[in-house]
Design a protein around this motif. Structure first.
Motif, PDB file in Angstrom:
ATOM      1  N   ALA A  91       0.830  -1.203   0.000  1.00  0.00           N
ATOM      2  CA  ALA A  91       0.000   0.000   0.000  1.00  0.00           C
ATOM      3  C   ALA A  91       0.864   1.252   0.000  1.00  0.00           C
ATOM      4  O   ALA A  91       0.599   2.221  -0.723  1.00  0.00           O
ATOM      5  CB  ALA A  91      -0.934   0.000   1.213  1.00  0.00           C
ATOM      6  N   ALA A  92       1.927   1.252   0.805  1.00  0.00           N
ATOM      7  CA  ALA A  92       2.812   2.415   0.872  1.00  0.00           C
ATOM      8  C   ALA A  92       3.521   2.637  -0.457  1.00  0.00           C
ATOM      9  O   ALA A  92       3.628   3.770  -0.945  1.00  0.00           O
ATOM     10  CB  ALA A  92       3.822   2.240   1.996  1.00  0.00           C
ATOM     11  N   LEU A  93       4.012   1.567  -1.077  1.00  0.00           N
ATOM     12  CA  LEU A  93       4.710   1.680  -2.356  1.00  0.00           C
ATOM     13  C   LEU A  93       3.766   2.129  -3.467  1.00  0.00           C
ATOM     14  O   LEU A  93       4.192   2.791  -4.414  1.00  0.00           O
ATOM     15  CB  LEU A  93       5.340   0.335  -2.726  1.00  0.00           C
ATOM     16  N   GLY A  94       2.478   1.781  -3.331  1.00  0.00           N
ATOM     17  CA  GLY A  94       1.508   2.173  -4.344  1.00  0.00           C
ATOM     18  C   GLY A  94       1.314   3.660  -4.450  1.00  0.00           C
ATOM     19  O   GLY A  94       0.857   4.172  -5.486  1.00  0.00           O
ATOM     20  N   ALA A  95       1.667   4.394  -3.403  1.00  0.00           N
ATOM     21  CA  ALA A  95       1.512   5.852  -3.408  1.00  0.00           C
ATOM     22  C   ALA A  95       2.800   6.567  -3.790  1.00  0.00           C
ATOM     23  O   ALA A  95       2.825   7.796  -3.873  1.00  0.00           O
ATOM     24  CB  ALA A  95       1.049   6.333  -2.033  1.00  0.00           C
ATOM     25  N   LYS A  96       3.866   5.809  -4.037  1.00  0.00           N
ATOM     26  CA  LYS A  96       5.163   6.419  -4.330  1.00  0.00           C
ATOM     27  C   LYS A  96       5.791   5.685  -5.518  1.00  0.00           C
ATOM     28  O   LYS A  96       6.676   4.838  -5.351  1.00  0.00           O
ATOM     29  CB  LYS A  96       6.066   6.320  -3.096  1.00  0.00           C
ATOM     30  N   PRO A  97       5.349   5.970  -6.740  1.00  0.00           N
ATOM     31  CA  PRO A  97       5.895   5.284  -7.916  1.00  0.00           C
ATOM     32  C   PRO A  97       7.410   5.421  -7.989  1.00  0.00           C
ATOM     33  O   PRO A  97       7.966   6.504  -7.782  1.00  0.00           O
ATOM     34  CB  PRO A  97       5.216   6.014  -9.089  1.00  0.00           C
ATOM     35  N   GLY A  98       8.071   4.306  -8.254  1.00  0.00           N
ATOM     36  CA  GLY A  98       9.523   4.318  -8.353  1.00  0.00           C
ATOM     37  C   GLY A  98      10.243   4.020  -7.059  1.00  0.00           C
ATOM     38  O   GLY A  98      11.452   3.749  -7.063  1.00  0.00           O
ATOM     39  N   ALA A  99       9.542   4.068  -5.937  1.00  0.00           N
ATOM     40  CA  ALA A  99      10.170   3.769  -4.648  1.00  0.00           C
ATOM     41  C   ALA A  99      10.410   2.264  -4.526  1.00  0.00           C
ATOM     42  O   ALA A  99       9.712   1.451  -5.139  1.00  0.00           O
ATOM     43  CB  ALA A  99       9.292   4.253  -3.508  1.00  0.00           C
ATOM     44  N   GLU A 100      11.410   1.903  -3.728  1.00  0.00           N
ATOM     45  CA  GLU A 100      11.762   0.504  -3.518  1.00  0.00           C
ATOM     46  C   GLU A 100      11.495   0.096  -2.072  1.00  0.00           C
ATOM     47  O   GLU A 100      11.551   0.926  -1.158  1.00  0.00           O
ATOM     48  CB  GLU A 100      13.239   0.270  -3.846  1.00  0.00           C
ATOM     49  N   PRO A 101      11.208  -1.188  -1.841  1.00  0.00           N
ATOM     50  CA  PRO A 101      10.969  -1.655  -0.469  1.00  0.00           C
ATOM     51  C   PRO A 101      12.275  -1.807   0.301  1.00  0.00           C
ATOM     52  O   PRO A 101      13.213  -2.448  -0.179  1.00  0.00           O
ATOM     53  CB  PRO A 101      10.290  -3.012  -0.688  1.00  0.00           C
ATOM     54  N   ALA A 102      12.330  -1.218   1.481  1.00  0.00           N
ATOM     55  CA  ALA A 102      13.528  -1.317   2.324  1.00  0.00           C
ATOM     56  C   ALA A 102      13.324  -2.242   3.508  1.00  0.00           C
ATOM     57  O   ALA A 102      14.293  -2.676   4.124  1.00  0.00           O
ATOM     58  CB  ALA A 102      13.942   0.058   2.824  1.00  0.00           C
ATOM     59  N   GLY A 103      12.077  -2.542   3.858  1.00  0.00           N
ATOM     60  CA  GLY A 103      11.856  -3.443   4.972  1.00  0.00           C
ATOM     61  C   GLY A 103      10.471  -3.331   5.564  1.00  0.00           C
ATOM     62  O   GLY A 103       9.719  -2.400   5.262  1.00  0.00           O
ATOM     63  N   MET A 104      10.151  -4.315   6.391  1.00  0.00           N
ATOM     64  CA  MET A 104       8.873  -4.356   7.105  1.00  0.00           C
ATOM     65  C   MET A 104       9.168  -4.855   8.510  1.00  0.00           C
ATOM     66  O   MET A 104       9.846  -5.858   8.690  1.00  0.00           O
ATOM     67  CB  MET A 104       7.876  -5.251   6.378  1.00  0.00           C
ATOM     68  N   PHE A 105       8.649  -4.132   9.520  1.00  0.00           N
ATOM     69  CA  PHE A 105       9.081  -4.400  10.891  1.00  0.00           C
ATOM     70  C   PHE A 105       7.942  -4.280  11.890  1.00  0.00           C
ATOM     71  O   PHE A 105       7.008  -3.503  11.715  1.00  0.00           O
ATOM     72  CB  PHE A 105      10.181  -3.410  11.295  1.00  0.00           C
ATOM     73  N   TYR A 106       8.095  -5.049  12.985  1.00  0.00           N
ATOM     74  CA  TYR A 106       7.277  -4.874  14.177  1.00  0.00           C
ATOM     75  C   TYR A 106       8.099  -4.091  15.201  1.00  0.00           C
ATOM     76  O   TYR A 106       9.313  -4.253  15.309  1.00  0.00           O
ATOM     77  CB  TYR A 106       6.911  -6.223  14.797  1.00  0.00           C
ATOM     78  N   PHE A 107       7.428  -3.244  15.962  1.00  0.00           N
ATOM     79  CA  PHE A 107       8.065  -2.479  17.041  1.00  0.00           C
ATOM     80  C   PHE A 107       7.289  -2.769  18.317  1.00  0.00           C
ATOM     81  O   PHE A 107       6.126  -2.379  18.452  1.00  0.00           O
ATOM     82  CB  PHE A 107       8.050  -0.987  16.704  1.00  0.00           C
ATOM     83  N   HIS A 108       7.939  -3.472  19.251  1.00  0.00           N
ATOM     84  CA  HIS A 108       7.299  -3.847  20.515  1.00  0.00           C
ATOM     85  C   HIS A 108       7.279  -2.648  21.459  1.00  0.00           C
ATOM     86  O   HIS A 108       8.332  -2.176  21.910  1.00  0.00           O
ATOM     87  CB  HIS A 108       8.061  -5.014  21.144  1.00  0.00           C
ATOM     88  N   LEU A 109       6.084  -2.158  21.762  1.00  0.00           N
ATOM     89  CA  LEU A 109       5.929  -1.044  22.697  1.00  0.00           C
ATOM     90  C   LEU A 109       5.853  -1.610  24.117  1.00  0.00           C
ATOM     91  O   LEU A 109       4.863  -2.214  24.505  1.00  0.00           O
ATOM     92  CB  LEU A 109       4.665  -0.245  22.372  1.00  0.00           C
ATOM     93  N   ASP A 110       6.912  -1.409  24.865  1.00  0.00           N
ATOM     94  CA  ASP A 110       6.977  -2.025  26.184  1.00  0.00           C
ATOM     95  C   ASP A 110       7.891  -1.191  27.078  1.00  0.00           C
ATOM     96  O   ASP A 110       8.589  -0.277  26.615  1.00  0.00           O
ATOM     97  CB  ASP A 110       7.517  -3.459  26.055  1.00  0.00           C
ATOM     98  N   ASP A 111       7.881  -1.505  28.361  1.00  0.00           N
ATOM     99  CA  ASP A 111       8.772  -0.865  29.330  1.00  0.00           C
ATOM    100  C   ASP A 111       9.453  -1.991  30.108  1.00  0.00           C
ATOM    101  O   ASP A 111       9.139  -2.240  31.274  1.00  0.00           O
ATOM    102  CB  ASP A 111       7.971   0.045  30.267  1.00  0.00           C
TER     103      ASP A 111
END
Length: 258
Positions: A91-111
């Motif tokens: 979806a993100a790449l669909g809005a930015k023609p010519g852009a390349e995928p750099a990664g996909m990540f989870y971010f654990h919100l914790d203390d």
């Protein structure tokens, strides 16, 4: 932690809680082609989209916040059990023609708490930073990895001391990354087509790390019982990241239904 990640990376957070596929959203829907020629348009909300614009081009990565630890599992990616981040990145790449995928990540919100000697504040902060690293799959491009995480604060180590990509890095070359996104879309298309066809068979997936029934909130609706005749889970073979890369890379076969 978020601030440290941002200061240590050339990838700058550009969009937050960005909607895709809605009439007034910034990002287009992910269009799933159906066998009858129609389309299913996916919509949703991406927690964060980070952008890097350099001499190499424009690169995007997506980050999804989680309240519990989560990793991208090659087995789940192949069998269509972990499609969220792949579809977000599409979806993100669909809005930015010519852009390349750099990664996909989870971010654990914790203390979290660190088990260190009393008063060892710096050691505690280092241990906590390790626990809160982004977890996912990155593009195995040395320059992009260096830009993405300059001092190893935001992700698990991806590079060797000599600057080459580590064999243990959770990373893929560009063609395999595109193949992974394509595979995720194909898997989503097959799942959507099966749902539209009325396939509601009770067939929970099992792998070495996953029991689909363990946290399912609908046992009263499903009524699946392993004691009933013919009630057998689907035991899915596990894959390593290298095996997944070989399956989704250039010349790979079409996606299999999960």
């Amino acid at each position: 932690t978020f601030t440290r990640h941002a200061l240590d990376s050339g990838f700058q957070p550009r969009l937050f809680e960005v909607r895709f596929g809605y009439p007034d959203s910034l990002l287009p829907p992910v269009a799933l082609g159906m066998p009858d020629g129609t389309e299913v348009l996916l919509r949703g909300v991406i927690d964060r989209v980070d952008v890097y614009e350099g001499e190499e081009g424009v690169y995007l990565r997506v980050v999804d916040y989680k309240s519990s630890p989560r990793k991208l599992e090659p087995t789940a990616l192949w069998w269509g059990l972990q499609l969220q981040l792949s579809l977000y990145l599409l979806a993100a790449l669909g809005a930015k023609p010519g852009a390349e995928p750099a990664g996909m990540f989870y971010f654990h919100l914790d203390d979290p708490l660190a088990d260190v000697a009393s008063g060892a504040q710096e050691a505690a902060e280092r241990e906590i930073a390790k626990m809160l690293r982004l977890q996912g799959i990155a593009l195995s491009d040395v320059e992009i990895l260096q830009v993405m995480d300059r001092h190893g604060l935001g992700m698990p180590p991806m590079l060797n001391k000599d600057g080459t990509v580590s064999a243990r890095a959770t990373a893929m070359p560009l063609k395999a990354m595109h193949g992974l996104l394509r595979h995720g879309k194909e898997a989503a298309e097959k799942l959507a087509a099966a749902m539209r066809a009325g396939n509601i068979s009770i067939s929970p997936a099992r792998t070495g790390f996953l029991d689909a029934c363990k946290y399912c909130p609908y046992p009263g609706v499903c009524r699946w019982d392993p004691r009933l005749p013919g009630a057998r889970p689907r035991f899915l073979p596990t894959l390593s990241l290298q095996e997944l890369q070989e399956r989704v890379g250039p010349g790979a076969s079409p996606a299999r239904q999960a």
